[in-house]
Design a protein around this motif. Structure first.
Motif, PDB file in Angstrom:
ATOM      1  N   PRO A 159      31.276  10.135  89.749  1.00 18.01           N
ATOM      2  CA  PRO A 159      32.289   9.564  88.862  1.00 18.01           C
ATOM      3  C   PRO A 159      33.677   9.577  89.497  1.00 18.01           C
ATOM      4  O   PRO A 159      34.455   8.635  89.343  1.00 18.01           O
ATOM      5  CB  PRO A 159      32.242  10.477  87.634  1.00 18.01           C
ATOM      6  N   SER A 160      33.977  10.670  90.217  1.00 16.84           N
ATOM      7  CA  SER A 160      35.280  10.828  90.862  1.00 16.84           C
ATOM      8  C   SER A 160      35.081  11.412  92.254  1.00 16.84           C
ATOM      9  O   SER A 160      34.025  11.994  92.552  1.00 16.84           O
ATOM     10  CB  SER A 160      36.185  11.754  90.033  1.00 16.84           C
ATOM     11  N   ALA A 161      36.076  11.264  93.087  1.00 13.82           N
ATOM     12  CA  ALA A 161      35.989  11.715  94.479  1.00 13.82           C
ATOM     13  C   ALA A 161      36.242  13.218  94.575  1.00 13.82           C
ATOM     14  O   ALA A 161      37.208  13.679  95.210  1.00 13.82           O
ATOM     15  CB  ALA A 161      36.975  10.943  95.342  1.00 13.82           C
ATOM     16  N   VAL A 162      35.358  13.999  93.958  1.00 19.03           N
ATOM     17  CA  VAL A 162      35.480  15.453  93.915  1.00 19.03           C
ATOM     18  C   VAL A 162      34.212  16.053  94.521  1.00 19.03           C
ATOM     19  O   VAL A 162      33.124  15.915  93.947  1.00 19.03           O
ATOM     20  CB  VAL A 162      35.656  15.965  92.476  1.00 19.03           C
ATOM     21  N   LYS A 167      32.109   9.110  97.193  1.00 20.28           N
ATOM     22  CA  LYS A 167      32.810   7.875  96.856  1.00 20.28           C
ATOM     23  C   LYS A 167      32.839   7.726  95.340  1.00 20.28           C
ATOM     24  O   LYS A 167      31.799   7.799  94.685  1.00 20.28           O
ATOM     25  CB  LYS A 167      32.093   6.678  97.477  1.00 20.28           C
ATOM     26  N   ALA A 168      34.029   7.538  94.778  1.00 13.30           N
ATOM     27  CA  ALA A 168      34.139   7.312  93.333  1.00 13.30           C
ATOM     28  C   ALA A 168      33.568   5.940  92.999  1.00 13.30           C
ATOM     29  O   ALA A 168      33.930   4.932  93.614  1.00 13.30           O
ATOM     30  CB  ALA A 168      35.583   7.403  92.892  1.00 13.30           C
ATOM     31  N   LEU A 169      32.658   5.907  92.055  1.00  9.43           N
ATOM     32  CA  LEU A 169      32.033   4.648  91.658  1.00  9.43           C
ATOM     33  C   LEU A 169      33.050   3.708  91.016  1.00  9.43           C
ATOM     34  O   LEU A 169      33.828   4.118  90.145  1.00  9.43           O
ATOM     35  CB  LEU A 169      30.904   4.917  90.663  1.00  9.43           C
ATOM     36  N   THR A 170      33.047   2.462  91.436  1.00  9.43           N
ATOM     37  CA  THR A 170      33.845   1.453  90.749  1.00  9.43           C
ATOM     38  C   THR A 170      33.110   1.019  89.484  1.00  9.43           C
ATOM     39  O   THR A 170      31.936   1.362  89.279  1.00  9.43           O
ATOM     40  CB  THR A 170      34.062   0.227  91.642  1.00  9.43           C
ATOM     41  N   ALA A 171      33.770   0.252  88.646  1.00  5.88           N
ATOM     42  CA  ALA A 171      33.110  -0.260  87.445  1.00  5.88           C
ATOM     43  C   ALA A 171      31.893  -1.086  87.816  1.00  5.88           C
ATOM     44  O   ALA A 171      30.843  -1.011  87.156  1.00  5.88           O
ATOM     45  CB  ALA A 171      34.098  -1.092  86.619  1.00  5.88           C
ATOM     46  N   GLU A 172      32.016  -1.883  88.893  1.00  5.55           N
ATOM     47  CA  GLU A 172      30.885  -2.688  89.351  1.00  5.55           C
ATOM     48  C   GLU A 172      29.763  -1.798  89.885  1.00  5.55           C
ATOM     49  O   GLU A 172      28.575  -2.087  89.659  1.00  5.55           O
ATOM     50  CB  GLU A 172      31.341  -3.670  90.429  1.00  5.55           C
ATOM     51  N   ASN A 179      34.212  14.573  86.363  1.00  6.28           N
ATOM     52  CA  ASN A 179      34.635  13.273  85.855  1.00  6.28           C
ATOM     53  C   ASN A 179      36.126  13.330  85.545  1.00  6.28           C
ATOM     54  O   ASN A 179      36.540  13.855  84.508  1.00  6.28           O
ATOM     55  CB  ASN A 179      33.845  12.884  84.609  1.00  6.28           C
ATOM     56  N   GLN A 180      36.922  12.792  86.453  1.00  2.53           N
ATOM     57  CA  GLN A 180      38.372  12.773  86.272  1.00  2.53           C
ATOM     58  C   GLN A 180      38.885  11.342  86.120  1.00  2.53           C
ATOM     59  O   GLN A 180      40.042  11.043  86.404  1.00  2.53           O
ATOM     60  CB  GLN A 180      39.038  13.476  87.461  1.00  2.53           C
ATOM     61  N   ARG A 181      38.028  10.477  85.641  1.00  3.96           N
ATOM     62  CA  ARG A 181      38.359   9.067  85.485  1.00  3.96           C
ATOM     63  C   ARG A 181      39.302   8.865  84.301  1.00  3.96           C
ATOM     64  O   ARG A 181      39.324   9.676  83.360  1.00  3.96           O
ATOM     65  CB  ARG A 181      37.088   8.231  85.278  1.00  3.96           C
ATOM     66  N   THR A 182      40.022   7.741  84.346  1.00  4.49           N
ATOM     67  CA  THR A 182      40.916   7.391  83.240  1.00  4.49           C
ATOM     68  C   THR A 182      40.530   6.047  82.615  1.00  4.49           C
ATOM     69  O   THR A 182      41.250   5.532  81.765  1.00  4.49           O
ATOM     70  CB  THR A 182      42.373   7.319  83.728  1.00  4.49           C
ATOM     71  N   ASP A 183      39.386   5.492  83.032  1.00  4.90           N
ATOM     72  CA  ASP A 183      38.935   4.230  82.464  1.00  4.90           C
ATOM     73  C   ASP A 183      37.943   4.499  81.327  1.00  4.90           C
ATOM     74  O   ASP A 183      37.843   5.621  80.828  1.00  4.90           O
ATOM     75  CB  ASP A 183      38.325   3.315  83.539  1.00  4.90           C
ATOM     76  N   ARG A 184      37.171   3.504  80.933  1.00  7.28           N
ATOM     77  CA  ARG A 184      36.257   3.640  79.795  1.00  7.28           C
ATOM     78  C   ARG A 184      35.078   4.567  80.086  1.00  7.28           C
ATOM     79  O   ARG A 184      34.310   4.897  79.177  1.00  7.28           O
ATOM     80  CB  ARG A 184      35.748   2.263  79.357  1.00  7.28           C
TER      81      ARG A 184
END
Length: 361
Positions: free
Chosen positions: A123-126, A145-150, A193-198
């Motif tokens: 989910p995040s580059a951790v 590698k942090a996954l992109t939405a795609e 998971n340190q994402r800020t998107d959906r």
């Protein structure tokens, strides 16, 4: 009173009893293919009400360990067909556990099986703490590698493709691995998971990936052939879940609307959450109790009679007791596994544990 030795219908799955063989990585694949020993191993344990396989990567990038099998090529499908045929011939029911390890892995592992040096995704580059076992020995983990939405949509599609292949390979269904620090769990955990998107941030967003994978797999093969495993707050894979008492009730409520065949709960992280999950889940609940693999506690099958769960899963006890259901039903002695032979190697410590007798429960 229902006992652990009575049949159970879990969605479309017909369990001969309620003693389940939990998924256990054994690292005995040839490259990424199950072998004839794999077929023997699972067929020997077909007396379980349900056999859940070791973790099977749904894509090349989903492999995090050496010598683990996949389910994303036609060659792998054909090899698994020999396994499922052997289990069905022995009267068993078997599901494929789809396990994407996420950040747990190393480019050297995928390179060794001909897929190139693929950087693990998350989910995040951790990166995870600790060391990684590779074909070249133990190495430091890489930054994933942090996954992109795609990428996330592609990963969901990988799960559905693997689920379809599982059915072609003869499996009775699939179990999605959402536990033990792997990719779905990484989306749930606050430190990974340190994402800020959906797909990150709030508990509602962090459960989204697990729900969407389960929804997509259910649409592909039927919810009544789909299970999912969770392990609230067990800390494996260097996961931290600061708000698991909020996240998991949310997750279970959402999953419950899908009509899945079962939910497989590993309670070791927080046994106190088990009755909460039981109350929220309207379908079949398989429980992996906190002391499920302690030979001194075979009475754990009594959890079915007590209504705590509909079925109980065992891991290590199935290694040394291929006829575990029969032994528990009759009070026979339980053998102890040699855990120095748990991972890798040949048939020793794998298919050479004897059953007490051919007849299984």
């Amino acid at each position: 009173m229902t006992t652990a030795f009575e049949p159970l219908a879990a969605g479309r799955l017909a369990l001969r009893n309620r003693v389940v063989m939990a998924p256990m990585t054994r690292r005995r694949a040839y490259g990424t293919l199950p072998t004839t020993d794999t077929a023997d191993y699972y067929a020997q344990r077909a007396g379980a009400g349900l056999v859940v396989t070791e973790g099977i990567q749904p894509s090349a990038i989903g492999q995090g360990y050496v010598d683990t099998p996949g389910l994303h090529t036609d060659e792998q499908v054909a090899a698994w067909r020999r396994v499922t045929d052997a289990v069905h011939e022995a009267g068993g029911t078997i599901v494929a556990q789809l396990m994407h390890t996420g950040r747990i892995g190393h480019p050297a592992i995928t390179e060794a099986v001909g897929h190139g040096p693929l950087t693990p995704v998350a989910p995040s580059a951790v990166p995870a703490a600790g060391r990684v076992h590779t074909p070249d020995g133990h190495r430091d983990p890489v930054v994933p590698k942090a996954l992109t939405a795609e990428d996330i949509e592609r990963t969901i599609a990988d799960f559905t493709d693997a689920a379809r292949k599982a059915i072609v390979a003869g499996f009775d269904g699939v179990e999605i691995h959402g536990a033990n620090g792997y990719l779905l769990h990484q989306f749930l955990a606050t430190n990974t998971n340190q994402r800020t998107d959906r797909w990150g941030g709030s508990p509602e967003n962090r459960i989204r990936f697990a729900v969407e994978v389960a929804r997509a797999v259910s649409a592909a093969i039927g919810a009544d052939r789909t299970g999912l495993r969770i392990s609230p707050a067990n800390g494996l894979g260097d996961t931290v879940e600061d708000d698991h008492r909020v996240v998991y009730p949310l997750l279970v409520r959402e999953l419950d609307t899908l009509g899945l065949a079962y939910l497989h709960l590993v309670e070791a992280g927080d046994p106190g959450l088990t009755p909460v999950v039981r109350d929220l889940w309207s379908g079949t609940l398989i429980l992996n109790p906190a002391d499920a693999d302690t030979a001194a506690h075979p009475a754990r099958v009594g959890l079915v009679a007590d209504g705590v769960a509909d079925a109980v899963s065992f891991g290590r006890l199935f290694i040394a007791n291929p006829d575990l259901a029969h032994r528990l039903a009759t009070g026979a002695p339980l053998a102890e596994p040699d855990l120095t032979k748990a991972y890798g190697g040949d048939h020793t410590g794998y298919t050479d544990y004897p059953a007490l007798q051919p007849q299984l429960v």
